[in-house]
Motif scaffolding. Structure first.
Motif, short mmCIF file in Angstrom:
data_model
loop_
_atom_site.label_atom_id
_atom_site.label_comp_id
_atom_site.label_asym_id
_atom_site.label_seq_id
_atom_site.Cartn_x
_atom_site.Cartn_y
_atom_site.Cartn_z
N UNK A 192 0.84 -1.20 0.00
CA UNK A 192 0.00 0.00 0.00
C UNK A 192 0.87 1.25 0.00
N UNK A 193 0.49 2.22 -0.83
CA UNK A 193 1.22 3.48 -0.92
C UNK A 193 0.76 4.41 0.20
N UNK A 194 1.71 4.95 0.94
CA UNK A 194 1.41 5.91 1.99
C UNK A 194 1.65 7.32 1.42
N UNK A 195 0.63 8.17 1.51
CA UNK A 195 0.68 9.50 0.90
C UNK A 195 0.19 10.54 1.89
N UNK A 196 0.92 11.65 2.04
CA UNK A 196 0.54 12.67 3.00
C UNK A 196 0.48 14.04 2.34
N UNK A 197 -0.56 14.82 2.70
CA UNK A 197 -0.72 16.22 2.32
C UNK A 197 -0.95 17.02 3.59
N UNK A 198 -0.55 18.28 3.56
CA UNK A 198 -0.69 19.14 4.74
C UNK A 198 -1.18 20.51 4.31
N UNK A 199 -2.13 21.08 5.06
CA UNK A 199 -2.61 22.41 4.70
C UNK A 199 -3.41 23.02 5.84
N UNK A 200 -3.48 24.35 5.82
CA UNK A 200 -4.46 25.09 6.59
C UNK A 200 -5.54 25.54 5.61
N UNK A 201 -6.76 25.68 6.09
CA UNK A 201 -7.89 25.88 5.17
C UNK A 201 -8.76 27.05 5.63
N UNK A 202 -8.11 28.18 5.90
CA UNK A 202 -8.83 29.32 6.47
C UNK A 202 -9.95 29.82 5.58
N UNK A 212 -3.10 4.89 0.90
CA UNK A 212 -3.52 5.25 2.25
C UNK A 212 -3.15 6.72 2.46
N UNK A 213 -4.16 7.59 2.49
CA UNK A 213 -3.94 9.03 2.54
C UNK A 213 -3.89 9.51 3.98
N UNK A 214 -2.97 10.44 4.25
CA UNK A 214 -2.87 11.08 5.55
C UNK A 214 -3.01 12.59 5.34
N UNK A 215 -3.95 13.21 6.03
CA UNK A 215 -4.18 14.65 5.92
C UNK A 215 -3.77 15.30 7.24
N UNK A 216 -2.77 16.19 7.17
CA UNK A 216 -2.33 16.97 8.33
C UNK A 216 -3.02 18.33 8.26
N UNK A 217 -3.74 18.70 9.31
CA UNK A 217 -4.56 19.91 9.26
C UNK A 217 -4.67 20.51 10.65
N UNK A 218 -5.31 21.67 10.73
CA UNK A 218 -5.62 22.26 12.02
C UNK A 218 -7.13 22.47 12.11
N UNK A 219 -7.55 23.35 13.01
CA UNK A 219 -8.99 23.52 13.26
C UNK A 219 -9.72 24.19 12.10
N UNK A 220 -8.99 24.70 11.11
CA UNK A 220 -9.65 25.40 10.00
C UNK A 220 -10.31 24.44 9.01
N UNK A 221 -10.00 23.17 9.07
CA UNK A 221 -10.66 22.21 8.19
C UNK A 221 -12.07 21.95 8.70
#
Length: 363
Positions: free
Chosen positions: A1-11, A35-44
């Motif tokens: 399985x491919x492990x893939x990560x994206x990161x963002x703030x979404x104001x 297998x996607x990993x999303x790194x985010x904060x409270x703005x999502x």
């Protein structure tokens, strides 16, 4: 399985959509499970979060969400780095990956890339003892003296928009986190904080990869994006109406829940959709300060003509969706993740612990 990560703030609610387009471009070309990993904060917000879930499960992949709390000691050193305010704190999330996600290897993608290839090709690259695989920055010679002042060699300086991380190798260096903090203490004048830090900490032991895994859009004279990961690293982004990647972006957008109408049939996405008949370029040499804003080699494209191949009527590969996996990890030493309520039926797997960074799953 491919492990893939994206990161963002979404104001403003827009970057979740851009992340969705990146994922759609990956899913469209990649048959291997992702297998996607999303790194985010409270703005999502909940709506955009659900759209990411719907998109991923539609293609029968899995997704995990991580609500990031930057550790106090990193916040302290970040306070002295004024350039971070020009970006967002999300640019720092990738620096924490070895302590966040308990996998051996992972692909990181910026949200301003379009993937026009089977990403399995990147995933299958053997890193051996290298910390990561990355692609040389295609505009760094513009500011070579600045790079030299930080003890870096411009000929080896890599871009941080597409990275294949060997997290297991990084964790074998118990000082990786301390070295990252020391960079910001020693170089508070950095104007590309995440990229400079990665080059300082890992640049002495990385594997240079082929340019097609991170091709700057403005570095492609013929705009042939076939079988490439295209990075819109300058001021012009692929979601801009006049971008050379605008048609390609919209084609991928049509595969996401952000499209105005949910398509029952897929648009056949042709990576080389843009074939300018006349391109008049007037490249201006930007100042170092402006270039440091994500190495924006600005270009003026006058009388840009596009022709787009007609979409085919192939069916969208809809499959029965599996239950989305939401993984929550507690890191007592860094306090990186805010505990959130898991969905009913969330699946959890045992993970390996990283040196000096105990990883403990909550069930």
């Amino acid at each position: 399985m491919i492990e893939l990560v994206l990161a963002f703030q979404d104001k403003d609610g827009q970057y979740a959509e851009h992340a969705g387009v990146v994922l759609a471009s990956v899913f469209h070309h990649t048959s291997s499970p992702v297998n996607v990993h999303i790194l985010h904060d409270e703005t999502l917000n909940d709506d955009n979060r659900q759209k990411l879930v719907d998109l991923t499960t539609r293609f029968n992949h899995t997704i995990n969400f991580y609500h990031i709390i930057i550790p106090e000691d990193m916040l302290q050193v970040m306070a002295g780095v004024g350039s971070i305010n020009a970006w967002t704190q999300a640019c720092m999330y990738r620096l924490l990956l070895p302590g966040l996600i308990p996998v051996d290897k992972i692909i990181y993608l910026d949200c301003d890339v379009l993937v026009n290839m089977d990403i399995t090709e990147l995933w299958q690259i053997e890193l051996g003892n290298y910390y990561l695989g990355a692609i040389k920055d295609q505009g760094i010679m513009e500011i070579a003296p600045i790079i030299n002042s930080k003890g870096l060699n411009p000929d080896l300086y890599f871009n941080s928009g597409v990275i294949l991380f060997s997290l297991i190798n990084i964790r074998s260096n118990a000082g990786w986190y301390g070295e990252t903090l020391n960079f910001f203490r020693n170089f508070p004048d950095t104007t590309m904080p995440d990229q400079d830090a990665l080059n300082v900490v890992y640049g002495g032991n990385y594997l240079p990869l082929d340019l097609r895994f991170n091709l700057f859009s403005l570095a492609s004279v013929d705009h042939d994006f076939t079988n490439k990961i295209v990075h819109f690293a300058g001021i012009e982004k692929c979601w801009d109406a006049n971008s050379i990647g605008a048609e390609l972006y919209r084609n991928y957008l049509n595969l996401t829940p952000w499209s105005e109408q949910q398509p029952r049939k897929a648009v056949e996405v042709h990576p080389a959709v843009v074939h300018p008949a006349v391109v008049q370029k007037n490249r201006k040499r930007t100042s170092a300060k402006r270039y440091r804003k994500r190495i924006s080699n600005t270009a003026s494209h006058n009388s840009l003509k596009r022709r787009v191949r007609k979409a085919s009527q192939g069916k969208l590969p809809l499959k029965r969706s599996r239950r989305t996996k939401i993984s929550l990890i507690d890191l007592p030493s860094l306090r990186l993740i805010r505990l959130t309520r898991t969905n009913k039926g969330t699946q959890n797997k045992e993970t390996n612990s990283a040196p000096n960074l105990p990883l403990r799953k909550y069930f």
